[in-house]
Enzyme design. Sequence first.
Site, mmCIF file in Angstrom:
data_model
loop_
_atom_site.group_PDB
_atom_site.id
_atom_site.type_symbol
_atom_site.label_atom_id
_atom_site.label_comp_id
_atom_site.label_asym_id
_atom_site.label_seq_id
_atom_site.Cartn_x
_atom_site.Cartn_y
_atom_site.Cartn_z
ATOM 1 N N CYS A 1 41.842 33.609 33.713
ATOM 2 C CA CYS A 1 41.051 34.685 34.311
ATOM 3 C C CYS A 1 40.229 35.417 33.243
ATOM 4 O O CYS A 1 39.312 34.844 32.686
ATOM 5 C CB CYS A 1 41.953 35.624 35.102
ATOM 6 S SG CYS A 1 41.044 36.657 36.284
ATOM 7 N N HIS B 1 45.430 32.157 38.913
ATOM 8 C CA HIS B 1 46.730 32.707 38.517
ATOM 9 C C HIS B 1 47.849 31.900 39.187
ATOM 10 O O HIS B 1 47.669 31.360 40.274
ATOM 11 C CB HIS B 1 46.852 34.166 38.957
ATOM 12 C CG HIS B 1 45.906 35.088 38.274
ATOM 13 N ND1 HIS B 1 46.105 35.544 36.992
ATOM 14 C CD2 HIS B 1 44.733 35.645 38.694
ATOM 15 C CE1 HIS B 1 45.110 36.353 36.655
ATOM 16 N NE2 HIS B 1 44.267 36.424 37.670
#
Length: 488
Positions: free
Chosen positions: A331, A429
Amino acid sequence: MIANTLMIQGTTSDAGKSTLVTALCRWLVRQGYSVAPFKPQNMALNSAVTAEGGEIGRAQAVQAQACNLPPHIDMNPVLLKPNSDKGAQVIIHGKAIANMDARIYHDYKQTAMAAVLESHQRLSQQYAVVMVEGAGSPAEINLRDRDIANMGFAEAVDCPVILVADIDRGGVFAHLVGTLDLLSASEQQRVKGFVINRFRGDISLLQPGVTWLEQRTGKPVLAVLPYLHGLHLEAEDAINSQQAEKSAHVLNVIVPVLPRISNHTDLDPLRLHPQVNLQFICPDSPIPAADLIILPGSKHVSADLSWLETQGWPAAIERHLRYGGKLLGICGGFQMLGHHIADPHGVESTPGSMKQGLGLLEMHTTLHAEKQLRQNQGQLLLNNAPISGYEIHAGITEGPALLRPLLQLSHGPDGAISDDQQIIGTYLHGLFEHTESCDALLQWAGLNQVTSPNYHALREADIERLADMIDQHMDTTTLLNILKVDNG
């Protein structure tokens, strides 16, 4: 008082509110009740994405699992994600609405309370029990005005409260009595009992204090809960460095503790992996040699990149790669791998600003106010292992590096693999939560004969341990009487 809502408040942060709510949720489910978790206001950088594409606190997603429910935005209607020492991104019903400093948010609380009460009403109509978690302490005098997180909510919906304190911190009786004394008369009446958490030792030596506390306050101690060694629940915010017992041959993994590190629960499966030695490297600490460096998520990528520079991480990463080490960005950490991060709309910094990245992948990122929020699944293209997880990011990344993606997901390709396969990155994630993808990533990082544990089974087993603890150590008859539900 409202019949199907019970609120757990704590004398301090990390007193055990999240854990106790999780335990009670699973115990009540075992008794046959339909239960939903609820936290009016959460402040955390660990979050989860719901099926409808909303963002809630990670702890409420775990509590939903304890209730055998999918996470829903009503379980945490107000989420605050700090992006500076004085301000935070405000998320209402799963969507970011604005960045606010503390004073502006204080004025906004009346509007936030309306969202809280709306969500609570929906849950209370659908479920036999709503288990509510407070935030911090109800006795923070400076936060009492317009409170929506603790007694302000409890008074608004007229629900009973159980107060929990952590004896492992010391001063448990002072915490409980002092907190109670700082509440108003009506709030004191609302507290129906105490829970003493994380006790280890001879219970008979504690009994005189328990008797004194009950006589002093006129309220029962409903439970003295034991310290559960090796318990794992995903952290609401604080980093947990506790590790599982390691085998003789391990992969050494290091992670910088960024000032605005987010969703570090991505790394819990590695922390608990018997073949991985995971080290979180704190500020101003030496950067050790490792097999794998992971750059985690960040709530303020540009600022955290500047922090990495002051801490010497770019030179350490360059040396690490020169000696054949592997690098993974997740991310915000993935965005850092590119040449620059542009912020034309002032999402994180001043409008029009640009921050130079590490320049390790041929790509760049542009920040946008609208977040990408979705659950996703697909394949890890290193070896076609199945993978699933969730995305929470405000940037769009472009460039030639993306022509060699790391993942093929339901919405399309994601991430990148460098030409020499030393560097990989992704927006997804939850990379390590599934056995097959965890095995594949650790093999890529250099670990032979990987046997990853079933992370979901570990989490489920610990939720069951918590419910067992309630069975063994809590006065559940009084608990059900407080809830005003049939205790059979």
